[in-house]
Design an enzyme around this catalytic site. Structure first.
Site, PDB file in Angstrom:
ATOM      1  N   HIS A  90       0.822  -1.209   0.000  1.00  0.00           N
ATOM      2  CA  HIS A  90       0.000   0.000   0.000  1.00  0.00           C
ATOM      3  C   HIS A  90       0.860   1.264   0.000  1.00  0.00           C
ATOM      4  CE1 HIS A  90      -3.557   2.373   0.545  1.00  0.00           C
ATOM      5  NE2 HIS A  90      -4.320   1.315   0.759  1.00  0.00           N
ATOM      6  N   GLU A 138      -2.140  -0.306  -6.179  1.00  0.00           N
ATOM      7  CA  GLU A 138      -2.235  -1.529  -5.385  1.00  0.00           C
ATOM      8  C   GLU A 138      -2.595  -2.705  -6.285  1.00  0.00           C
ATOM      9  OE1 GLU A 138      -5.060  -0.670  -2.105  1.00  0.00           O
ATOM     10  OE2 GLU A 138      -4.761   1.371  -2.772  1.00  0.00           O
TER      11      GLU A 138
HETATM   12  C1  BGC Z   1      -8.908   1.944  -0.288  1.00  0.00           C
HETATM   13  C2  BGC Z   1      -9.357   3.310   0.175  1.00  0.00           C
HETATM   14  C3  BGC Z   1      -8.847   3.529   1.582  1.00  0.00           C
HETATM   15  C4  BGC Z   1      -7.334   3.373   1.576  1.00  0.00           C
HETATM   16  C5  BGC Z   1      -6.719   3.494   2.943  1.00  0.00           C
HETATM   17  C6  BGC Z   1      -7.421   1.925  -0.287  1.00  0.00           C
HETATM   18  O1  BGC Z   1      -6.953   0.686  -0.734  1.00  0.00           O
HETATM   19  O2  BGC Z   1      -9.436   1.600  -1.541  1.00  0.00           O
HETATM   20  O3  BGC Z   1     -10.751   3.450   0.125  1.00  0.00           O
HETATM   21  O4  BGC Z   1      -9.205   4.801   2.052  1.00  0.00           O
HETATM   22  O5  BGC Z   1      -6.984   2.123   1.049  1.00  0.00           O
HETATM   23  O6  BGC Z   1      -7.285   2.623   3.830  1.00  0.00           O
END
Ligand code: BGC
Length: 335
Positions: free
Chosen positions: A170, A298
């Protein structure tokens, strides 16, 4: 370059450490808390957002730089059925489950370092049957490696029961090192997306990107269409959607390229997984970062694929080791 380990502050009373891996082109700094990519240096620029000590990562719902598993993204109504049995997960995002769990998930755990060299770091995290709500005694290993101009991330898992395996990294990328990414140029080898409901969870249909703000088949500034009047963009406060990668076949293929005309830095994303969630940091808002100061790329299975029969399902069989790979390639592009 010499492998270095530095303390990064305490989490849950335990010291965490920052491990550096590098070669002539890339330097990556990874913390054992969340197996988090804290910095990634290329050509004098740190191309990922991050903080200077572990406290900023504890209970941080932006999942910045973290490894998210066993399941990245959303599972509708926080439940799924596998082999005739229903499994219930924590409800932590509207009525759904997001990124498996918070707190206590992979992004908030201290991983065990099982291998470390100048260019490679392997971290391990084990879960018992039922932990986080998923079946199987599971052992996860993630290897970060610098290989020429690529940062490679390998996700391995073995479980004693059939279970879900949909990992991601992430990281929040910014190829200028700071400021908005609306001027970054994005290209995706993706002709289809999976539209969301108001909770950013795919409803289950697949639509063509052609003629919509989601068409990145040809390079386009992220900011060009982001504020268009569009129900999907309104649901996500910008891009927070899954694209299906054309030609997905489980081998390592190019999902797309991000490029900053300001620094000339380009980032290509390769993956063995079927999709990519592009998230323009719409909910990132604090003293250091603001919405649209970064873009997450991601690589993952379609959110909620475990409940959707028309998507590739992230199911892994008992006793069979499973591997997914994502590689981020950085290079300087002639303008
Ligand atoms: C999600 C978002 C979220 C973010 C942080 C992303 O992968 O799709 O909606 O706010 O992660 O949690």
């Amino acid at each position: 370059m010499i492998a270095t380990v530095k303390p990064f502050g305490k989490a849950n009373g335990q010291e965490t450490y920052l491990y550096t891996i590098s070669n002539d082109i890339l330097t990556a700094e990874i913390c054992d808390f969340g197996a988090t990519l804290i910095r990634l240096h290329f050509d004098g620029v740190n191309v990922v957002c991050g903080y200077d000590s572990v406290d900023r990562y504890i209970l941080n719902d932006s999942y910045m730089g973290a490894i998210v598993l066993p399941n990245a993204n959303r599972i509708r109504d926080a439940r799924f059925t596998l082999n005739g049995q229903q499994y219930n997960l924590r409800v932590n995002n509207g009525p759904n489950n997001l990124h498996s769990s918070l707190p206590g998930g992979s992004a908030q755990s201290i991983w065990k370092v099982v291998n470390y060299s100048e260019t490679e770091l392997t971290l391990q995290l084990d879960y018992k049957d039922g932990e986080l709500g998923f079946p199987g005694n599971r052992s996860f290993k993630v290897t970060y490696a610098v290989k020429g101009d690529r940062l490679s991330i390998t996700y391995c898992r073995i479980s004693d029961q059939d279970t879900v395996f949909n990992p991601t990294n992430h990281s929040y990328f910014n190829l200028n090192g700071h400021g908005t990414v609306l001027n970054h140029i994005l290209q995706l080898n993706c002709s289809h997306t999976t539209p969301n409901d108001e909770n950013s969870c795919p409803v289950g249909n697949i639509v063509e990107v052609e003629g919509t703000p989601f068409d990145f088949r040809y390079p386009k500034a992220i900011g060009r269409d982001i504020d268009e009047e569009n129900q999907q963009l309104a649901y996500g406060k910008g891009y927070d959607h899954n694209w299906l990668i054309d030609d997905f076949d489980g081998s390592l293929i190019l999902a797309g390229e991000l490029y900053s005309p300001e620094t000339g830095i380009a980032l290509q994303t390769y993956t063995t997984m079927p999709g990519i969630q592009v998230y323009t940091a719409n909910y990132l808002d604090n003293d250091k970062y603001h919405p649209r100061d970064a873009v997450c790329l991601e690589t993952q299975f379609t959110p909620d694929a475990i409940n959707l029969d028309n998507m590739v399902k992230p199911i892994i069989k008992a006793g069979k080791p499973a591997v997914h790979i994502t590689e981020y390639r950085l290079y300087k592009k002639e303008s």
